[in-house]
Design an enzyme around this catalytic site. Structure first.
Site, mmCIF file in Angstrom:
data_model
loop_
_atom_site.group_PDB
_atom_site.id
_atom_site.type_symbol
_atom_site.label_atom_id
_atom_site.label_comp_id
_atom_site.label_asym_id
_atom_site.label_seq_id
_atom_site.Cartn_x
_atom_site.Cartn_y
_atom_site.Cartn_z
ATOM 1 N N ILE A 11 1.014 -1.331 0.060
ATOM 2 C CA ILE A 11 0.052 0.038 -0.013
ATOM 3 C C ILE A 11 0.942 1.247 -0.098
ATOM 4 O O ILE A 11 0.686 2.126 -0.693
ATOM 5 C CB ILE A 11 -1.005 0.032 1.020
ATOM 6 C CG1 ILE A 11 -2.127 -1.223 1.152
ATOM 7 C CG2 ILE A 11 -1.633 1.285 1.261
ATOM 8 C CD1 ILE A 11 -2.965 -1.397 2.274
ATOM 9 N N PHE A 14 2.446 2.103 -3.486
ATOM 10 C CA PHE A 14 1.717 2.391 -4.413
ATOM 11 C C PHE A 14 1.084 3.811 -3.907
ATOM 12 O O PHE A 14 0.834 4.542 -4.893
ATOM 13 C CB PHE A 14 0.291 1.479 -4.544
ATOM 14 C CG PHE A 14 0.615 0.435 -5.781
ATOM 15 C CD1 PHE A 14 1.068 0.834 -7.095
ATOM 16 C CD2 PHE A 14 0.769 -0.772 -5.225
ATOM 17 C CE1 PHE A 14 1.217 -0.272 -7.933
ATOM 18 C CE2 PHE A 14 1.241 -1.880 -6.649
ATOM 19 C CZ PHE A 14 1.557 -1.357 -7.357
ATOM 20 N N GLU A 15 0.788 4.119 -2.827
ATOM 21 C CA GLU A 15 0.404 5.413 -2.487
ATOM 22 C C GLU A 15 1.297 6.568 -2.494
ATOM 23 O O GLU A 15 1.145 7.760 -2.702
ATOM 24 C CB GLU A 15 -0.348 5.491 -0.968
ATOM 25 C CG GLU A 15 -1.700 4.314 -0.745
ATOM 26 C CD GLU A 15 -2.836 5.046 -1.698
ATOM 27 O OE1 GLU A 15 -2.852 6.288 -1.816
ATOM 28 O OE2 GLU A 15 -3.820 4.225 -1.982
ATOM 29 N N GLY A 16 2.534 6.052 -2.153
ATOM 30 C CA GLY A 16 3.702 7.024 -2.015
ATOM 31 C C GLY A 16 3.362 7.797 -0.724
ATOM 32 O O GLY A 16 2.375 8.062 -0.181
ATOM 33 N N ARG A 136 -1.236 -1.017 -10.319
ATOM 34 C CA ARG A 136 -1.554 -1.591 -9.002
ATOM 35 C C ARG A 136 -2.430 -2.792 -9.052
ATOM 36 O O ARG A 136 -2.384 -3.811 -8.053
ATOM 37 C CB ARG A 136 -2.387 -0.396 -8.121
ATOM 38 C CG ARG A 136 -2.637 -0.733 -6.770
ATOM 39 C CD ARG A 136 -3.069 0.644 -6.204
ATOM 40 N NE ARG A 136 -3.314 0.245 -4.735
ATOM 41 C CZ ARG A 136 -3.196 1.315 -3.807
ATOM 42 N NH1 ARG A 136 -3.263 2.469 -4.081
ATOM 43 N NH2 ARG A 136 -3.628 0.787 -2.556
#
Length: 146
Positions: A11, A14-16, A136
């Site tokens: 998570i 992908f979110e950064g 993702r």
């Protein structure tokens, strides 16, 4: 079930991490690792900032909501990889989208392969296919199938 450390890292990847609030591309103000609401329920607003420690706290708080959603909505048995993939999916898309999805319907019918294929359909933001969402969803699908 709870998200594993590998699931949390997925998570985060992908979110950064963004320490200043930003528009997520569809008009939703976001901070940290994709947080849209602080633990007190107040929505993130333009101009706000956080520390890395706060971002981690926000993420852990957000995870409780999405883990609960997956635990409540999914009736079929899950392994850890499947759970982590579903929490990542729900973290990104929200409980409402999971609840109404064909992915959930197929999963609850124990059609695991059919459910896995559904991940790939969730690749748009604002009606446009987004390369980051394509990647993702592919990663989530692969994890789900492990």
């Amino acid at each position: 079930m709870k998200t594993s450390n590998d699931g949390v890292e997925l998570i985060k990847g992908f979110e950064g991490l963004r320490l200043s609030a930003y528009d997520d591309g569809v008009g939703v103000w976001t901070i940290g690792f994709g947080t849209i609401k602080y633990p007190n329920g107040v929505r993130v607003k333009r101009g706000e900032k956080c520390t890395k420690v706060q971002a981690e706290q926000y993420l852990r708080n957000d995870l409780i909501t999405f883990e609960n959603a997956v635990n409540q909505l999914v009736k079929a048995p899950l392994n850890q990889n499947q759970f982590d993939a579903l929490v990542s999916f729900t973290y990104n898309l929200g409980e409402t989208n999971l609840r109404s999805s064909t992915l959930l319907k197929k999963l609850n019918a124990k059609d695991y392969k059919g459910a896995a294929a559904e991940f790939l359909k969730w690749n748009k933001a604002g009606g446009k296919v987004m390369s980051g969402l394509v990647k993702r969803r592919e990663t989530e699908m692969e994890l789900f199938l492990k």
